[in-house]
Enzyme design. Structure first.
Site, mmCIF file in Angstrom:
data_model
loop_
_atom_site.group_PDB
_atom_site.id
_atom_site.type_symbol
_atom_site.label_atom_id
_atom_site.label_comp_id
_atom_site.label_asym_id
_atom_site.label_seq_id
_atom_site.Cartn_x
_atom_site.Cartn_y
_atom_site.Cartn_z
ATOM 1 N N PRO A 12 0.851 -1.195 0.000
ATOM 2 C CA PRO A 12 0.000 0.000 0.000
ATOM 3 C C PRO A 12 0.884 1.240 0.000
ATOM 4 C CG PRO A 12 0.060 -1.007 2.191
ATOM 5 C CD PRO A 12 0.831 -1.909 1.281
ATOM 6 N N CYS B 295 3.161 3.317 9.110
ATOM 7 C CA CYS B 295 3.380 4.610 8.465
ATOM 8 C C CYS B 295 3.913 5.619 9.481
ATOM 9 C CB CYS B 295 2.081 5.119 7.850
ATOM 10 S SG CYS B 295 2.277 6.703 7.004
ATOM 11 N N LYS C 78 0.107 -4.851 9.093
ATOM 12 C CA LYS C 78 1.376 -4.460 8.485
ATOM 13 C C LYS C 78 2.091 -3.549 9.469
ATOM 14 C CE LYS C 78 3.598 -2.757 4.291
ATOM 15 N NZ LYS C 78 4.517 -1.750 4.873
ATOM 16 N N ASN D 101 8.834 -7.192 4.014
ATOM 17 C CA ASN D 101 8.726 -5.990 3.197
ATOM 18 C C ASN D 101 9.906 -5.078 3.531
ATOM 19 O OD1 ASN D 101 7.007 -2.947 3.607
ATOM 20 N ND2 ASN D 101 7.454 -3.787 1.603
ATOM 21 N N GLY E 281 12.864 -2.602 1.051
ATOM 22 C CA GLY E 281 14.103 -2.691 0.297
ATOM 23 C C GLY E 281 14.199 -3.871 -0.638
ATOM 24 N N ARG F 261 8.194 0.180 -3.850
ATOM 25 C CA ARG F 261 8.572 1.109 -4.922
ATOM 26 C C ARG F 261 9.047 0.404 -6.192
ATOM 27 N NH1 ARG F 261 12.586 4.380 -1.354
ATOM 28 N NH2 ARG F 261 12.396 2.448 -0.131
#
Length: 342
Positions: A16, A99, A138, A210, A212, A234
């Site tokens: 996300p 986040c 997450k 998750n 890198g 990304r």
């Protein structure tokens, strides 16, 4: 599909990402991989409960399996939002505990909740009780001066005690003071070994890693270490073409890879429907810019979509011109690579 999703879809997912993984982006990613689990941008529970639900939660049914990520810390409101998400057909409800943005901190959700594992467990219990689809978390491995070995395992264990089975772990701390959200994606060191250890010591849980992860090769290396799944962020966005390998290489399907030309052709019917409904081309084409990353013509592809795609009335002809520019560049490279006749 729901039962199988725990063991299969989490094997590979796209992260996300705010302002990126909107409904148009997810439809593009779906034409590249039929199996990857796709996540929405984070949406706050308050927005879901009180806002324009069709605008916030609407999506093309071809996106399944698709998960909604919620932000919030009020168990009652999160349960309401989860029920709404299930009614919209989402295959999973995920809580954001990772986040690090200032706005998220001020709202008492996101990474700062790593400090409140009991509250997270209460929130997850409320979500789980409210819906039939999987409720997942997450998270980061910790924040600020927390000991990651303590913070990660404590959060996971409290949530597991509440019946939660699936966790996606961004293998970095978040520094809530002193680093920007962008810096928090790169500067804190990665600790993949801690996530591998979490899986070894909690074998009954589904653990996805998750942070890198730059490629499908790297995803396969993580899977070989024993985790159940890998989430790409990304890289899956800026080099979207790599998703065309996922069904074959990660899920083991006997299928051909989807190349970027095929992806564009498969995406065109969606583009046409959305254009007819009044969606501007640029809202969709911006997610396509990374499709030809590293190939001849990629710069022309990006330039045409960026410059011409924003113009009033821009349509599929813009996409066709951009595609032709790539084809011409590829043909030119092939001509230069052919040895001259003796």
């Amino acid at each position: 599909m729901i039962k199988n999703m725990k063991f299969q879809a989490h094997r590979f997912s796209t992260a996300p990402m705010m302002d990126w993984t909107d409904r148009h982006c997810r439809s593009l990613h779906r034409v590249l991989s039929s199996q990857a689990l796709l996540y929405t941008e984070m949406v706050t529970s308050g927005a879901v409960v009180h806002g324009d639900r069709d605008k916030l939660l609407g999506y093309d049914p071809g996106q399944h399996p698709v998960a909604l990520q919620l932000g919030g810390s009020d168990p009652v409101e999160l349960a309401q939002a989860a029920r709404i998400a299930e009614d919209f057909g989402y295959d999973e409800v995920n809580l954001n505990v990772g986040c690090p943005s200032d706005r998220v901190q001020s709202g008492r959700f996101g990474a700062c909740l790593m400090r409140e594992p009991d509250l997270v467990a209460e929130c997850m219990a409320a979500i789980k009780d409210a819906v039939q689809v999987p409720a997942t978390v997450k998270c980061r491995i910790g924040v600020d001066d927390q000991d990651p070995e303590d913070s990660l395992f404590t959060l996971v264990d409290r949530c597991a005690a509440a019946g939660i089975e699936t966790f996606v772990v961004h293998a970095r701390k978040a520094w809530l003071q002193g680093l920007s959200p962008k810096e928090n994606r790169d500067i804190p060191p990665l600790d993949y070994d801690l996530v591998y250890r979490l899986k070894r010591e909690r074998p009954g849980l589904t653990i996805a890693i998750n942070g890198g992860v730059p490629s499908v090769d790297a995803a396969l290396e993580h899977l070989a270490k024993g985790v159940d799944g890998v989430m790409l962020g990304r890289a899956a966005y800026h080099e979207a073409g790599l998703l065309g390998q996922v069904d074959r290489r990660v899920f083991g399907l006997d299928v051909d890879d989807v190349d970027s030309f095929q992806a564009v052709e498969r995406y065109k019917p969606y583009l046409a429907r959305e254009l007819a409904a009044g969606t501007h081309l640029a809202a969709m084409s911006r997610h396509m810019l990374g499709l030809f990353h590293g190939l001849p013509g990629a710069r022309a592809w990006r330039r045409i979509l960026t410059v011409e795609g924003v113009k009033a009335g821009a349509g599929l002809d813009v996409v066709d011109r951009a595609l032709e520019a790539v084809r011409v560049a590829l043909a030119s490279r092939e001509e230069r690579s052919v040895p001259a006749a003796e």
